[in-house]
Design an enzyme around this catalytic site. Structure first.
Site, PDB file in Angstrom:
ATOM      1  N   ASP A  67       0.833  -1.198   0.000  1.00 19.86           N
ATOM      2  CA  ASP A  67       0.000   0.000   0.000  1.00 19.86           C
ATOM      3  C   ASP A  67       0.868   1.248   0.000  1.00 19.86           C
ATOM      4  OD1 ASP A  67       0.877  -0.012   2.710  1.00 19.86           O
ATOM      5  OD2 ASP A  67      -0.915   1.102   3.304  1.00 19.86           O
ATOM      6  N   SER A  68       0.394   2.295  -0.676  1.00 21.02           N
ATOM      7  CA  SER A  68       1.075   3.580  -0.746  1.00 21.02           C
ATOM      8  C   SER A  68       2.486   3.408  -1.320  1.00 21.02           C
ATOM      9  CB  SER A  68       1.094   4.231   0.633  1.00 21.02           C
ATOM     10  OG  SER A  68       1.462   5.586   0.562  1.00 21.02           O
TER      11      SER A  68
END
Length: 285
Positions: A67-68
């Site tokens: 994520d990210s």
């Protein structure tokens, strides 16, 4: 890694899978490409037949996810594995959660719409990018107005089309926002931070031939997130290259919301993003 322990346990239980969380080196002690190298080395090590056998992992059911900034690394690792034909074929899926995928345009519609949104403000994203690429923070303001990809920067010409959101994103996402392309930029920025044009840092600008070799992909995007359009553009570019893509977009989502799925920081969108992400993995892995 402690921050992600609960999520990793939820994935392990929900998918009945072995979950390996890579504790790659982080800022300020390490800069690009050391984080990517850590993730790539860990992935190649785990893909060894004897290691897979040790953990009773089915070699035909392996996924990469993040994520990210971790989504950036997961996408970049997938692309780097292309250089090892045997390795890339071992990856069945990639799942990217509100991924950070490019450093060339800080004026996509989502950057303009959400520039002051909590958790991931545009100024802070540009600042962290510069630190990651080992650049001077004095270049934050020039980057925010896209001086690093101006018309007088020859290296940006071919790459600009690969993230031309006015032709990639649907009109409903573009809304009233306009592209920001400068005629004259800050050439010394490119000289001092050459990694700006490195595809290992910005997986979104990969060539179509590379994207054709990517595995089946899941991309989660959130409306209230400066990185929304990074994910949407990557989904579209992968689809155009013939890759099967599932894009889960959350109109009430914000950057990092999946981490707010349990007490005492519970949001319904956090639980929904986590549960649907795990559901997709379970159904496709």
């Amino acid at each position: 890694m402690r921050t992600y322990d609960h999520l990793c346990r939820a994935v392990a239980k929900g998918v009945n899978a072995v979950v390996v969380s890579v504790e790659y080196r982080i800022l300020p002690d390490a800069h690009f490409p050391e984080q990517l190298n850590d993730a790539l080395h860990a992935t190649k090590y785990f893909l060894q037949p004897d290691v897979l056998a040790k953990w009773s992992v089915d070699p035909s059911r392996i996924a990469l996810s993040g994520d990210s900034s971790g989504g950036n690394l997961a996408a970049a690792v997938c692309q780097q594995l292309i250089q090892d034909g045997n390795a890339v074929r071992k990856i069945k899926l990639q799942a990217l959660i509100y991924p950070l995928l490019q450093v060339l345009d800080f004026n996509t519609p989502s950057y303009q719409q959400n520039m002051e949104m909590p958790i991931n403000r545009r100024f802070m994203v540009a600042k962290v990018w510069l630190e990651y690429l080992n650049g001077n923070s004095k270049y934050v303001e020039p980057m925010l107005v896209n001086n690093h990809t101006s018309f007088d920067v020859s290296q940006a010409v071919a790459l600009r089309e690969r993230l031309n959101w006015s032709s990639i994103l649907p009109s409903g996402i573009q809304k009233h926002y306009k592209p920001v392309v400068q005629t004259v930029g800050t050439p010394e920025l490119i000289q001092e931070v050459p990694a700006i044009f490195d595809v290992r840092a910005s997986p979104l600008i990969a060539e179509k031939e590379s994207l054709k070799l990517m595995p089946k992909t899941y991309i989660l995007t959130c409306e209230y997130d400066v990185l929304r359009d990074d994910g949407l553009m990557y989904a579209k570019r992968l689809e155009d290259a013939g890759v099967e893509v599932k894009n889960d977009h959350y109109e009430d989502g914000f950057h990092g919301c999946m981490m707010f799925a349990d007490w005492p920081l519970y949001f319904s969108v956090g639980a929904r993003t986590r549960d649907n992400y795990i559901k997709w993995l379970d159904e496709n892995l």
